[in-house]
Scaffold this motif. Structure first.
Motif, PDB file in Angstrom:
ATOM      1  N   LEU A   9       0.877  -1.241  -0.079  1.00 39.44           N
ATOM      2  CA  LEU A   9       0.075  -0.133  -0.054  1.00 39.44           C
ATOM      3  C   LEU A   9       0.702   1.321   0.005  1.00 39.44           C
ATOM      4  O   LEU A   9       0.185   2.468  -0.107  1.00 39.44           O
ATOM      5  N   ALA A  10       2.053   0.906  -0.077  1.00 38.64           N
ATOM      6  CA  ALA A  10       2.955   2.111   0.047  1.00 38.64           C
ATOM      7  C   ALA A  10       3.302   2.901  -1.316  1.00 38.64           C
ATOM      8  O   ALA A  10       2.793   2.262  -2.127  1.00 38.64           O
ATOM      9  N   PRO A  11       3.328   4.181  -1.445  1.00 39.64           N
ATOM     10  CA  PRO A  11       3.767   4.981  -0.303  1.00 39.64           C
ATOM     11  C   PRO A  11       2.644   5.753   0.509  1.00 39.64           C
ATOM     12  O   PRO A  11       3.143   6.434   1.254  1.00 39.64           O
ATOM     13  N   GLN A  12       1.402   5.773  -0.197  1.00 36.66           N
ATOM     14  CA  GLN A  12       0.327   6.805   0.481  1.00 36.66           C
ATOM     15  C   GLN A  12      -0.227   6.171   1.770  1.00 36.66           C
ATOM     16  O   GLN A  12      -0.483   6.885   2.627  1.00 36.66           O
ATOM     17  N   PHE A  13      -0.675   5.049   1.704  1.00 39.39           N
ATOM     18  CA  PHE A  13      -1.208   4.196   2.934  1.00 39.39           C
ATOM     19  C   PHE A  13      -2.495   5.044   3.228  1.00 39.39           C
ATOM     20  O   PHE A  13      -2.919   5.370   4.391  1.00 39.39           O
ATOM     21  N   THR A  14      -3.394   5.441   2.271  1.00 35.26           N
ATOM     22  CA  THR A  14      -4.655   6.332   2.475  1.00 35.26           C
ATOM     23  C   THR A  14      -5.579   5.493   3.521  1.00 35.26           C
ATOM     24  O   THR A  14      -6.113   6.029   4.349  1.00 35.26           O
TER      25      THR A  14
END
Length: 478
Positions: A414-419
């Motif tokens: 899920l990187a880089p945002q990890f929403t």
């Protein structure tokens, strides 16, 4: 009632010889426990350092296998919590804790010989079971020796030692990778696990020889008979019952302590997710435009535990100074979690905002020292076996949730945002503030009830004393 116990209940921390006793305890308890936790965290978190330093490519990691390994570790860690603390009730800590150290040191060294993610997964499961003794066991020991006015700072120093292991691990990996990578045919990340295991063994030997156990069963040669008696008098005398019985379990689950403190630490554990899941390192590894060197990947994230160390020591000292108001940290965490998540969500393309938010998020590590000190404070008048089980259950509950929480919200892919994780963090941060307020309410209610019962007991004792005095003065009444 013994004079020293009266002094304790009155808040007098200056009983004869007490300062010298505390200095001895600080030296022998804190040095061993802090070194143990430092090495524990060094061994544990260096998996992430190894992952970004060549292990991923050499062992052909795919998808979220790193998270799966961490989840298996968490499962083993969760399983080991309560049994390890119950074991301290039957086996002297001087024997049990160093023995666990020797075993997890050996398993750490065995990781250097792994040839697949599955092999590491198996090793980490058993390593976690023995490492489970360190954190909850130490908090049980600290609560057994130190008074309420002393406990926060010592818990803070202990927690900071683990964060130091996280922070220094990055620099150690950088040094090993640059100087030993390829030596004797071994990659730098393999040397890391070998060296970590080797340096753990001398500390275990130190514990076998000099750890003082608990006040009521200590045989430490450096404590005099008067100091042992003073150590016992510094903490309230409580009733005891075996922790392995149906009667004890009924008692444990009939109190509010277990439910409230377990849920408190479950929520608090998830507010540490940015740091415990090494999100900054994963963010850097998956950065869409910038490619970081191995040295940068290991060094830059060390700022997160550095902030955690400062925050931990600050809040631990402050809450001691404020008379044990540990709950203040819960409100700080709630505010910090919402702010950092909102910043990352609001500025998805800003590298500087991401770095700043992840560094600030490191401050929530302060809850480790303060919340376990809070549990020790509240349970000080309860039997030791209940205190041991509640403390262990707190960490067990947190890790049981972590076993799947990190995969759902902070998976490496899920990187880089990890929403998804940012939204989850906002939710648990709000829950943290609310549950802290409820726990404060229960604590205050219990203290008021205890004060009323104490006043009643004193009144009865006073009346009995008056009657005995009257009888002595009026023989004809006898």
């Amino acid at each position: 009632m013994a004079p020293n116990l009266v002094q304790y209940l009155r808040g007098d921390q200056n009983a004869p010889g007490e300062r010298k006793l505390v200095q001895k305890l600080d030296f022998f308890i804190l040095t061993f426990c802090c070194l143990m936790y430092f090495l524990n965290y060094l061994d544990r978190t260096n998996l992430n350092n190894a992952y970004v330093s060549g292990m991923k490519e050499e062992l052909n990691f795919r998808g979220n296998q790193l998270n799966q390994i961490n989840t298996v570790f968490t499962v083993g860690y969760t399983i080991g919590q309560v049994p390890c603390n119950i074991a301290l009730y039957y086996i002297k800590p001087r024997i049990f804790l160093p023995t666990c150290m020797v075993i997890w040191a050996g398993l750490t060294m065995a990781t250097a010989g792994a040839h697949s993610p599955g092999g590491i997964m198996a090793i980490r499961f058993f390593q976690a079971i023995f490492e489970a003794s360190t954190f909850v066991g130490t908090h049980y020991i600290l609560g057994s020796w130190y008074t309420g006015r002393e406990l926060g700072k010592r818990s803070g120093i202990f927690t900071a030692s683990g964060l130091a292991g996280t922070m220094i691990g990055g620099f150690i990996q950088t040094g090993i990778h640059s100087s030993m990578d390829g030596r004797n045919g071994l990659s730098g990340w393999r040397w890391l696990f070998l060296i970590d295991g080797i340096i753990t063994l001398p500390v275990a030997i130190y514990g076998f020889l000099l750890f003082p156990d608990t006040p009521r069963n200590t045989g430490a040669p450096y404590l005099t008979a008067n100091e042992k008696a003073l150590a016992i008098s510094r903490v309230p005398e409580v009733s005891e019952r075996t922790p392995i019985s149906w009667r004890f379990l009924k008692h444990c689950f009939s109190t509010w302590y277990w439910y409230f403190f377990v849920v408190l630490w479950i929520i608090a554990g998830e507010t540490e997710s940015f740091s415990s899941n090494a999100l900054l390192a994963l963010y850097m590894k998956a950065h869409p435009t910038h490619k970081y060197t191995v040295s940068q990947l290991n060094k830059y994230p060390t700022g997160v535990p550095a902030v955690g160390i400062v925050s931990t020591l600050f809040w631990a000292t402050l809450t001691d100074f404020l008379g044990g108001k540990r709950y203040l940290v819960g409100y700080w965490i709630g505010i910090t979690g919402v702010i950092t998540s909102a910043l990352i969500l609001g500025y998805p393309d800003s590298t500087s905002v991401h770095f700043g938010a992840y560094y600030l998020a490191g401050s929530v590590y302060a809850c480790q020292a303060t919340f376990f000190a809070w549990a020790n404070d509240v349970l000080r008048h309860e039997e030791d076996s209940l205190r041991a089980v509640v403390i262990a259950s707190m960490n067990m509950g947190s890790n049981a949730i972590n076993a799947w929480w990190s995969i759902v919200f902070y998976s490496a892919d899920l990187a880089p945002q990890f929403t998804r994780g940012m939204i989850a963090m906002i939710a648990v941060s709000i829950a943290m503030a609310a549950w802290t307020a409820l726990t404060v309410f229960m604590h205050v209610r219990t203290e008021k009830r205890r004060d009323i019962e104490g006043i009643g007991t004193m009144a009865v004792a006073k009346e009995i004393g008056a009657q005995e005095h009257g009888n002595r003065e009026s023989p004809e009444k006898v």
